[in-house]
Design a protein around this motif. Sequence first.
Motif, PDB file in Angstrom:
ATOM      1  N   GLY A   1      -1.974 -11.036 -33.594  1.00 55.24           N
ATOM      2  CA  GLY A   1      -0.767 -11.797 -33.885  1.00 55.24           C
ATOM      3  C   GLY A   1      -0.132 -11.307 -35.178  1.00 55.24           C
ATOM      4  N   TYR A   2       1.195 -11.060 -35.141  1.00 57.62           N
ATOM      5  CA  TYR A   2       1.884 -10.562 -36.336  1.00 57.62           C
ATOM      6  C   TYR A   2       3.346 -10.984 -36.296  1.00 57.62           C
ATOM      7  N   ALA A   3       3.991 -10.874 -37.448  1.00 56.81           N
ATOM      8  CA  ALA A   3       5.434 -11.121 -37.535  1.00 56.81           C
ATOM      9  C   ALA A   3       5.978 -10.336 -38.721  1.00 56.81           C
ATOM     10  N   ILE A   4       6.905  -9.418 -38.457  1.00 56.10           N
ATOM     11  CA  ILE A   4       7.546  -8.638 -39.518  1.00 56.10           C
ATOM     12  C   ILE A   4       8.471  -9.550 -40.318  1.00 56.10           C
ATOM     13  N   SER A   5       8.446  -9.421 -41.650  1.00 57.28           N
ATOM     14  CA  SER A   5       9.285 -10.266 -42.490  1.00 57.28           C
ATOM     15  C   SER A   5       9.992  -9.428 -43.548  1.00 57.28           C
TER      16      SER A   5
ATOM     17  N   PRO B   1      -2.421 -19.254 -36.544  1.00 53.39           N
ATOM     18  CA  PRO B   1      -1.205 -18.960 -35.775  1.00 53.39           C
ATOM     19  C   PRO B   1       0.007 -19.756 -36.257  1.00 53.39           C
ATOM     20  N   GLY B   2      -0.237 -20.901 -36.914  1.00 50.76           N
ATOM     21  CA  GLY B   2       0.869 -21.712 -37.413  1.00 50.76           C
ATOM     22  C   GLY B   2       1.739 -20.969 -38.409  1.00 50.76           C
ATOM     23  N   GLU B   3       1.183 -19.966 -39.078  1.00 56.05           N
ATOM     24  CA  GLU B   3       1.955 -19.179 -40.044  1.00 56.05           C
ATOM     25  C   GLU B   3       2.899 -18.193 -39.362  1.00 56.05           C
ATOM     26  N   LEU B   4       2.761 -18.054 -38.055  1.00 55.56           N
ATOM     27  CA  LEU B   4       3.639 -17.154 -37.295  1.00 55.56           C
ATOM     28  C   LEU B   4       4.613 -17.941 -36.410  1.00 55.56           C
TER      29      LEU B   4
ATOM     30  N   ARG C   1       8.424 -17.062 -34.479  1.00 54.58           N
ATOM     31  CA  ARG C   1       8.779 -15.648 -34.558  1.00 54.58           C
ATOM     32  C   ARG C   1       9.637 -15.286 -33.351  1.00 54.58           C
ATOM     33  N   GLU C   2      10.434 -14.256 -33.492  1.00 50.07           N
ATOM     34  CA  GLU C   2      11.343 -13.853 -32.413  1.00 50.07           C
ATOM     35  C   GLU C   2      11.120 -12.387 -32.063  1.00 50.07           C
ATOM     36  N   ARG C   3      11.153 -12.119 -30.782  1.00 55.64           N
ATOM     37  CA  ARG C   3      10.989 -10.728 -30.331  1.00 55.64           C
ATOM     38  C   ARG C   3      12.354 -10.054 -30.310  1.00 55.64           C
ATOM     39  N   VAL C   4      12.516  -9.034 -31.117  1.00 54.31           N
ATOM     40  CA  VAL C   4      13.752  -8.261 -31.180  1.00 54.31           C
ATOM     41  C   VAL C   4      13.395  -6.820 -30.843  1.00 54.31           C
ATOM     42  N   GLY C   5      13.903  -6.340 -29.705  1.00 52.86           N
ATOM     43  CA  GLY C   5      13.481  -5.026 -29.233  1.00 52.86           C
ATOM     44  C   GLY C   5      12.013  -5.087 -28.842  1.00 52.86           C
ATOM     45  N   ASP C   6      11.215  -4.234 -29.423  1.00 51.68           N
ATOM     46  CA  ASP C   6       9.790  -4.186 -29.091  1.00 51.68           C
ATOM     47  C   ASP C   6       8.904  -4.748 -30.192  1.00 51.68           C
TER      48      ASP C   6
ATOM     49  N   PRO D   1      14.129 -16.388 -38.775  1.00 57.01           N
ATOM     50  CA  PRO D   1      15.091 -16.189 -39.862  1.00 57.01           C
ATOM     51  C   PRO D   1      14.842 -17.104 -41.062  1.00 57.01           C
ATOM     52  N   ILE D   2      14.369 -18.332 -40.801  1.00 56.60           N
ATOM     53  CA  ILE D   2      14.061 -19.259 -41.902  1.00 56.60           C
ATOM     54  C   ILE D   2      12.947 -18.685 -42.765  1.00 56.60           C
ATOM     55  N   GLN D   3      11.874 -18.214 -42.131  1.00 54.51           N
ATOM     56  CA  GLN D   3      10.745 -17.655 -42.878  1.00 54.51           C
ATOM     57  C   GLN D   3      11.154 -16.393 -43.626  1.00 54.51           C
ATOM     58  N   VAL D   4      11.939 -15.544 -42.984  1.00 56.88           N
ATOM     59  CA  VAL D   4      12.388 -14.307 -43.632  1.00 56.88           C
ATOM     60  C   VAL D   4      13.233 -14.636 -44.863  1.00 56.88           C
TER      61      VAL D   4
END
Length: 352
Positions: free
Chosen positions: A249-253, A307-310, A313-318, A324-327
């Motif tokens: 599990g990941y999310a780019i920020s 997982p709550g920290e992710l 998250r939104e999938r954009v492309g791949d 956006p709030i977290q970013v």
Amino acid sequence: METLQGLPEVHANLDSWESAASAGDRGHGAQIDLRIAGKAFTLLIEAKKAVYPRDVREVLWQFRDFSPSRAVGAGQEGHEALSLLVAESISPGAKDLLRTERVGYYDSGGSLFLPAHGAYLYIDRPPPKALAKAVRSLFSGRRAQVLHALLVRHQDWFGVKELAEQSQVSPATTSQVLTELERFDWLASRGQGPSKERHLRDPGALLDAWVKQLASVRPAVLRRYYVPAIKADQLLERAGQVFAAHQVGYAISHEAAAQRYAPFLSNVSQVRCRLLVGPAADAAISELGARVVNEGANLAIIEAKSPGELLFRERVGDVWLASPIQVYLDLLGGEGRAKEMAEHLRKERIGF
């Protein structure tokens, strides 16, 4: 009394502890005779334990119900009757409302506001520790997940159970957060009992309050890496592929995510990513060929414990991007042009 008496050219005497109102008039809790630079005033005191925006309306009604002309001494020549709210803690939003209504206040942190004809007193100090701690806890841990859900879906109405599921927290925690938010007058509600629903009335105010708390939050620990022979844009895609292959599990920020949501910079030199820690994450980082560095990193990992920290998250492309709030919140804690990029993201993508 100590605060008033400590001011220059101010003399204060506690005239009475009990209401001097006539029958049928609600009265007030205490009365102070005050002289400021030779001008005479009568302070009519209303005491509370804690005051939030929701409570201000009740306070205003109480002051308006009591006729100042019935206060002891208020009829004396030259005496002006002034309403003053005294409380252990008064939230910033409540203070704003009281100032707008030109109602005086004092809290245990030492803040004082007293508007009068020919005399204006205003002392603004940090909120009492108890209030500051209560507000700070609202924007951290699992409680923050409830706020995150409300901001991301700010146009929706929620029951406690549904919001708890969206936030991945218990209904009890969700209910506590909603109660706190109602005190700040940030929620609208409809229905009663188990069917009661809430809606975020002012998402911008809630997000602004969260931003104010960032200064008191310990910055996330970054694990810095250098992945050789690859540019940041390519690294973003490559990291997404490897993390997906290892089912991590990941999310780019930060800048890399903001650039995808609302382009602002000509180029981004580093990828920052929230990553669920564990053996699979370590294997993925190893496959990337990333090596630990102190300087010159092009990949920075923020360790996520749950997982709550992710959430959201939104999938954009791949690739998966943090919401956006977290970013936005992450960027405000960044360096360089991160804060400019945050405001651009808020305007172009968040919208409130």
